[in-house]
Design an enzyme around this catalytic site. Structure first.
Site, PDB file in Angstrom:
ATOM      1  N   ARG A 199     -20.728   3.545   4.336  1.00  0.00           N
ATOM      2  CA  ARG A 199     -20.910   4.000   2.952  1.00  0.00           C
ATOM      3  C   ARG A 199     -22.316   3.676   2.418  1.00  0.00           C
ATOM      4  NH1 ARG A 199     -15.474   1.801   0.258  1.00  0.00           N
ATOM      5  NH2 ARG A 199     -15.656   0.353   1.995  1.00  0.00           N
TER       6      ARG A 199
ATOM      7  N   PHE B 121     -16.040 -11.764  -4.807  1.00  0.00           N
ATOM      8  CA  PHE B 121     -17.466 -11.698  -4.444  1.00  0.00           C
ATOM      9  C   PHE B 121     -17.595 -11.695  -2.918  1.00  0.00           C
ATOM     10  CE2 PHE B 121     -17.097 -13.921  -8.553  1.00  0.00           C
ATOM     11  CZ  PHE B 121     -17.861 -13.085  -9.351  1.00  0.00           C
TER      12      PHE B 121
ATOM     13  N   LYS C 270     -22.555   1.728  -6.064  1.00  0.00           N
ATOM     14  CA  LYS C 270     -21.496   2.131  -7.006  1.00  0.00           C
ATOM     15  C   LYS C 270     -21.537   1.279  -8.280  1.00  0.00           C
ATOM     16  CE  LYS C 270     -17.248   0.362  -5.918  1.00  0.00           C
ATOM     17  NZ  LYS C 270     -16.611  -0.406  -6.961  1.00  0.00           N
TER      18      LYS C 270
ATOM     19  N   CYS D 225     -20.512  -1.473  -2.583  1.00  0.00           N
ATOM     20  CA  CYS D 225     -20.570  -2.113  -3.905  1.00  0.00           C
ATOM     21  C   CYS D 225     -21.854  -1.864  -4.689  1.00  0.00           C
ATOM     22  CB  CYS D 225     -20.364  -3.611  -3.756  1.00  0.00           C
ATOM     23  SG  CYS D 225     -18.682  -4.010  -3.303  1.00  0.00           S
TER      24      CYS D 225
ATOM     25  N   THR E  62     -13.220  -4.302  -8.690  1.00  0.00           N
ATOM     26  CA  THR E  62     -14.314  -4.310  -9.670  1.00  0.00           C
ATOM     27  C   THR E  62     -14.014  -3.256 -10.728  1.00  0.00           C
ATOM     28  OG1 THR E  62     -15.786  -4.973  -7.909  1.00  0.00           O
ATOM     29  CG2 THR E  62     -16.822  -4.089  -9.888  1.00  0.00           C
TER      30      THR E  62
ATOM     31  N   GLU F 109     -18.729  -7.881   3.027  1.00  0.00           N
ATOM     32  CA  GLU F 109     -18.156  -7.356   4.264  1.00  0.00           C
ATOM     33  C   GLU F 109     -18.796  -8.108   5.434  1.00  0.00           C
ATOM     34  OE1 GLU F 109     -18.404  -3.095   4.558  1.00  0.00           O
ATOM     35  OE2 GLU F 109     -17.656  -2.852   2.515  1.00  0.00           O
TER      36      GLU F 109
ATOM     37  N   ASP G  39       0.865  -1.188   0.000  1.00  0.00           N
ATOM     38  CA  ASP G  39       0.000   0.000   0.000  1.00  0.00           C
ATOM     39  C   ASP G  39       0.895   1.230   0.000  1.00  0.00           C
ATOM     40  OD1 ASP G  39      -3.242   0.147   0.969  1.00  0.00           O
ATOM     41  OD2 ASP G  39      -2.088   2.012   0.870  1.00  0.00           O
TER      42      ASP G  39
HETATM   43  C1  UDX Z   1     -21.832  -7.146  -1.852  1.00  0.00           C
HETATM   44  C2  UDX Z   1     -21.914  -8.497  -2.590  1.00  0.00           C
HETATM   45  O1  UDX Z   1     -22.773  -9.379  -1.871  1.00  0.00           O
HETATM   46  C3  UDX Z   1     -20.526  -9.077  -2.765  1.00  0.00           C
HETATM   47  O2  UDX Z   1     -20.615 -10.298  -3.503  1.00  0.00           O
HETATM   48  C4  UDX Z   1     -19.717  -8.048  -3.530  1.00  0.00           C
HETATM   49  O3  UDX Z   1     -18.501  -8.484  -3.921  1.00  0.00           O
HETATM   50  C5  UDX Z   1     -19.621  -6.767  -2.726  1.00  0.00           C
HETATM   51  O4  UDX Z   1     -20.940  -6.279  -2.529  1.00  0.00           O
HETATM   52  P1  UDX Z   1     -21.638  -6.282   0.652  1.00  0.00           P
HETATM   53  O5  UDX Z   1     -21.721  -4.898   0.077  1.00  0.00           O
HETATM   54  O6  UDX Z   1     -20.598  -6.554   1.678  1.00  0.00           O
HETATM   55  O7  UDX Z   1     -21.396  -7.361  -0.524  1.00  0.00           O
HETATM   56  O8  UDX Z   1     -23.040  -6.589   1.316  1.00  0.00           O
HETATM   57  P2  UDX Z   1     -24.293  -7.555   1.094  1.00  0.00           P
HETATM   58  O9  UDX Z   1     -24.347  -8.531   2.196  1.00  0.00           O
HETATM   59  O10 UDX Z   1     -24.352  -8.077  -0.274  1.00  0.00           O
HETATM   60  O11 UDX Z   1     -25.489  -6.504   1.314  1.00  0.00           O
HETATM   61  C6  UDX Z   1     -25.623  -5.346   0.498  1.00  0.00           C
HETATM   62  C7  UDX Z   1     -26.844  -4.560   0.903  1.00  0.00           C
HETATM   63  O12 UDX Z   1     -28.026  -5.270   0.607  1.00  0.00           O
HETATM   64  C8  UDX Z   1     -26.942  -4.216   2.389  1.00  0.00           C
HETATM   65  O13 UDX Z   1     -27.419  -2.898   2.529  1.00  0.00           O
HETATM   66  C9  UDX Z   1     -27.919  -5.232   2.938  1.00  0.00           C
HETATM   67  O14 UDX Z   1     -28.573  -4.797   4.100  1.00  0.00           O
HETATM   68  C10 UDX Z   1     -28.863  -5.335   1.759  1.00  0.00           C
HETATM   69  N1  UDX Z   1     -29.636  -6.598   1.714  1.00  0.00           N
HETATM   70  C11 UDX Z   1     -29.022  -7.779   1.463  1.00  0.00           C
HETATM   71  C12 UDX Z   1     -31.029  -6.564   1.889  1.00  0.00           C
HETATM   72  O15 UDX Z   1     -31.611  -5.495   2.127  1.00  0.00           O
HETATM   73  N2  UDX Z   1     -31.731  -7.712   1.767  1.00  0.00           N
HETATM   74  C13 UDX Z   1     -31.149  -8.907   1.514  1.00  0.00           C
HETATM   75  O16 UDX Z   1     -31.867  -9.900   1.411  1.00  0.00           O
HETATM   76  C14 UDX Z   1     -29.750  -8.939   1.353  1.00  0.00           C
END
Ligand code: UDX
Length: 432
Positions: free
Chosen positions: A331, A152, A266, A263, A122, A155, A30
């Site tokens: 975020r 994929f 964006k 993710c 990404t 977090e 980094d």
């Molecule tokens: C996501 C993708 O799942 C992951 O594969 C990618 O590489 C990065 O982006 P992340 O942003 O960590 O991961 O969170 P994720 O668990 O996917 O949830 C994203 C958003 O969707 C959150 O705000 C979560 O609360 C919401 N969500 C998720 C719902 O509202 N309902 C659901 O059933 C699932």
């Protein structure tokens, strides 16, 4: 094979540590020297369950190292993963690729033997082509191969997602590169991960299409939840009923606040921007973005109705403010829209989050961080369960706060209404 991860954010750090744990020699690079120094002392800059233990273990056994010297680290490595940020351009909707291209230029002057350069960040379709052009300026094409290997990782679940992925996607048109990367991932493939090799451009698009599809699923169920509220149907029955169809699948059908995070917001914008470039209209994804942007307004309107259209001087508590549980990430969290709006309307807001105080709210009027659930909900008129942390799943509200009864608005459908109403509270949830 020696691995070099460039960028120690979620993607680079988690993937680097997990690769080291699989027995590879890994250096995480980094340009933020103080971050590297902290990592060397075992201090982890992000909140990710299980990460610090894994860093400590692999740093101790010397399979994992940290460096701010990109050129040296690249020279000494065989496989280089580019894991720097690709945020949305300021004032635009496309991805800002300046970090990707800066790093590519630095890599370009350090190619001393055959190297595989992989985008794990990404990146929009054709970014690999651009990286190849940059590297070709100084290097013979036989000296390097540019591949795409999208991540994929969610977090809060990142280590498990790395170790037990549904699939590993490798985008390369080069046979030798495909063989080396399949071998690198063989410990995960042998545990059941599907392995898919495609063209580089296809791998780049798989990532965006997947995230856009998941965002669509969430937005879809959120709209169905709006309908359920009007006709006395429980949206959870609909999710189960739909999900039992294997063509649909039950995951990502939980209704709640607007989706957020680093993710989905964006990537949905960026895929539209890519499609615009190639004169294609992605009307479904455009609608998803619009619907999700409207989601917080719909939930705030429900708050307004629940409080009999009186928000001024009402004491409102937020339990959880991050965009989802098991992360400190703010975020695009829907709380960033809801709390300022309610504060502007004169509400007095207390919030508690297991990851502590959030600087995002520090300048808002009448918004106070509380260090316990009890102090956050004491004296409240309305308690909003905004994030589905385990900490909020078994609260005995009646015992915790004696006396005053408040209203509960459970935006994540954690509780059953009968359980809460038996304690004497008015209870509202989503899609019921
Ligand atoms: C996501 C993708 O799942 C992951 O594969 C990618 O590489 C990065 O982006 P992340 O942003 O960590 O991961 O969170 P994720 O668990 O996917 O949830 C994203 C958003 O969707 C959150 O705000 C979560 O609360 C919401 N969500 C998720 C719902 O509202 N309902 C659901 O059933 C699932």
């Amino acid at each position: 094979m020696k691995l070099c991860m460039i960028g120690t954010g979620y993607v680079g750090l988690v993937s680097g540590v997990c690769f080291a744990d699989l027995g590879n020699e890994v250096v995480c690079v980094d340009n933020n020297i103080s971050k590297i120094n902290l990592l060397k002392k075992g201090k982890i800059p992000i909140y990710e369950p299980g990460l610090s233990e894994l860093v400590a273990k692999n740093f101790k056994n010397k399979r994992l190292n940290f460096s701010s010297d990109l050129k040296k680290s690249v020279r000494e490595s065989d496989i280089i993963f580019i894991c720097v940020g690709t945020p949305t351009k300021k004032g635009g909707s496309s991805a800002d690729l300046s970090q990707i291209y800066n790093v590519s230029k630095e890599i370009s002057s350090s190619i001393n033997k055959f190297k595989i350069i992989i985008t794990k960040s990404t990146v929009p379709v054709t970014t690999g082509d651009e990286i190849e052009k940059i590297l070709s300026k100084k290097n013979n094409k036989k000296k390097f191969s540019v591949a795409s290997n999208p991540e994929f990782l969610r977090e809060g679940e990142a280590i498990r997602d790395f170790t037990y992925p549904d699939r590993v996607v490798i985008g390369t048109n080069d046979k030798k590169t495909g063989k080396i990367l399949k071998n690198l991932y063989s410990p995960l493939i042998s545990k059941g991960a599907s392995y898919l090799q495609t063209s580089r451009r296809a791998a780049e698009l798989i990532k965006y299409a997947s995230n856009a599809f998941l965002a669509t699923k969430i937005t879809f169920i959120n709209e169905i939840a709006n309908l359920c509220e009007k006709i006395d149907i429980n949206v959870e029955d609909i999710s189960i009923g739909m999900g039992l169809d294997k063509r649909i699948g039950g995951r990502f059908l939980r209704a709640g606040p607007a989706y957020g995070g680093s993710c989905f917001p964006k990537d949905t914008k960026a895929i539209i921007s890519t499609a615009d470039k190639f004169k294609t209209n992605l009307s479904v994804i455009k609608s998803v973005i619009k619907s999700n942007e409207n989601r917080s307004k719909i939930l705030l309107d429900r708050v307004y109705q629940i409080l009999n259209k009186k928000i001024r001087k009402k004491k409102i508590t937020f339990l959880g403010v991050t965009f989802k549980a098991n992360t400190d990430d703010m975020r695009d969290s829907s709380s960033l829209k809801m709390i300022p709006w309610l504060s502007k309307k004169g509400a007095i807001i207390n919030y508690f989050d297991p990851t502590g105080l959030k600087k995002e709210f520090s300048k808002l009027k009448n918004v106070t961080h509380q260090t316990t659930i009890k102090s956050a909900i004491e004296g409240s008129d309305l308690v909003i369960i905004h994030t589905e942390w385990n900490d909020f799943k078994s609260i005995n509200f009646k015992n915790l706060v004696k006396g005053k009864k408040f209203i509960i608005f459970d935006m994540r459908n954690i509780y059953s209404s009968s359980k809460i109403e038996d304690q004497g509270f008015r209870y509202y949830s989503v899609g019921k």
